[in-house]
Write an enzyme that holds these catalytic residues in place. Structure first.
Site, short mmCIF file in Angstrom:
data_model
loop_
_atom_site.label_atom_id
_atom_site.label_comp_id
_atom_site.label_asym_id
_atom_site.label_seq_id
_atom_site.Cartn_x
_atom_site.Cartn_y
_atom_site.Cartn_z
N ASP A 38 -13.17 -11.69 45.62
CA ASP A 38 -13.19 -12.87 46.48
C ASP A 38 -12.61 -12.52 47.85
OD1 ASP A 38 -14.22 -14.42 44.45
OD2 ASP A 38 -12.27 -15.18 43.79
N TYR A 66 -5.12 -5.88 37.64
CA TYR A 66 -4.78 -6.73 38.79
C TYR A 66 -3.29 -7.07 38.81
CZ TYR A 66 -9.83 -7.87 38.72
OH TYR A 66 -11.19 -7.81 38.71
N ASP A 80 -7.67 -21.60 43.22
CA ASP A 80 -6.75 -20.81 44.03
C ASP A 80 -6.38 -21.61 45.28
OD1 ASP A 80 -8.71 -20.41 46.10
OD2 ASP A 80 -9.58 -18.78 44.93
N ARG A 171 -8.33 -16.02 38.43
CA ARG A 171 -7.93 -17.38 38.82
C ARG A 171 -8.20 -18.39 37.71
NH1 ARG A 171 -12.94 -19.28 41.53
NH2 ARG A 171 -14.19 -17.43 41.92
#
Length: 286
Positions: A38, A66, A80, A171
């Site tokens: 993203d 991550y 988010d 997310r």
């Protein structure tokens, strides 16, 4: 030019935007990437140049790692902080409760892809439908969370280190954690530290790549497989797409090289011992 560059994607640019910059840097339209990030996300984005774009499909299956941050008590339409706040809830959970709930997501779980994603329904990307205020049914998919290590940052904000299978939306994982806690949660930052064998310590910024436009050889990503060198006769068969006779083990994957060291193909051994092309990487002569 052919090869791979591991870009440390900055925030505020799309993955396609990175590809556009790489096209200018390497002077070719033939550039692709694996594992979209993203715009708000940073970190490992493998970019494939020239003939190496044929390897993109293999990288898409890789596991990922991550580091993400999230804030409790806030729910947004995009899951988010870039989205619109649709709900704020009081937070009355302890750090230990948050840690326990985070860890409860380890293992094989079902995850419903978010509306704000590039997945397509009837040929239309979900995020386009979401921007029109539409919501459609999405089928939950099996993913695997190999590990999740939470820590407290402060002011109802937490950080998690996650190792997961392909197709995992961090997310959405955070949104689901917030729902299980009852107070809601939204992701505030995301950094990918690993995509298969590509790790953040080998990543270069766009500016570093522009200053020194070097590439890793495409066979770098297949280093787990044994290598085989074939003679000129075998190379001719390889370039014609024919099986190359040999002593390969049935079902085993090999990196195949010419006598002068050129990486020719990824191949699989068959029952006769021949090497059968899985994907070729040699330059097409003509």
């Amino acid at each position: 030019m052919n090869g791979i560059v591991i870009i440390d994607k900055p925030a505020g640019i799309t993955s396609h935007g990175v590809v556009s910059r790489m096209r200018k840097i390497f002077g070719t339209r033939r550039v692709g990437h694996s594992g979209t990030l993203d715009p708000m996300a940073t970190g490992v984005l493998p970019v494939f140049v020239g003939r190496a774009t044929r390897a993109c499909e293999f990288a898409l299956c890789d596991e990922k790692a991550y580091i993400a941050r999230f804030r409790l008590g806030v729910v947004t339409d995009t899951q988010d902080i870039t989205g619109t706040v649709i709900e704020e809830r009081p937070v009355s959970v302890s750090q230990e409760q948050v840690f326990d709930v985070c860890r409860s997501f380890c293992g094989e779980i079902l995850q419903t892809p978010p509306m704000y994603s590039a997945l397509k329904v009837d040929g239309v990307a979900l995020y386009k439908l979401a921007r029109e205020g539409k919501t459609v049914e999405r089928e939950a998919r099996k993913i695997i969370i190999h590990s999740i290590n939470p820590s407290y940052v402060g002011d109802d904000e937490y950080e998690i280190e996650v190792s997961c299978s392909k197709g995992t939306y961090i997310r959405t994982l955070i949104y689901d954690i917030g729902e299980k806690l009852g107070c809601g949660a939204s992701m505030t930052a995301l950094r990918r530290t690993k995509s298969g064998i590509f790790t953040i310590d080998r990543a270069k910024t766009i500016e570093e790549t522009e200053a020194e436009p070097t590439l890793l050889p495409v066979d770098f990503m297949f280093s787990e497989y044994s290598s085989v060198t074939i003679d000129a006769k075998g190379e001719k068969k390889c370039r014609n797409g024919a099986p190359v006779p040999g002593n390969a083990e049935d079902g085993v994957i090999y990196r195949v090289y010419s006598e002068n060291g050129e990486f020719l193909m990824l191949a699989r051994g068959d029952k006769s011992g021949a090497l059968v092309t899985v994907k070729s990487f040699f330059e097409v002569q003509g």
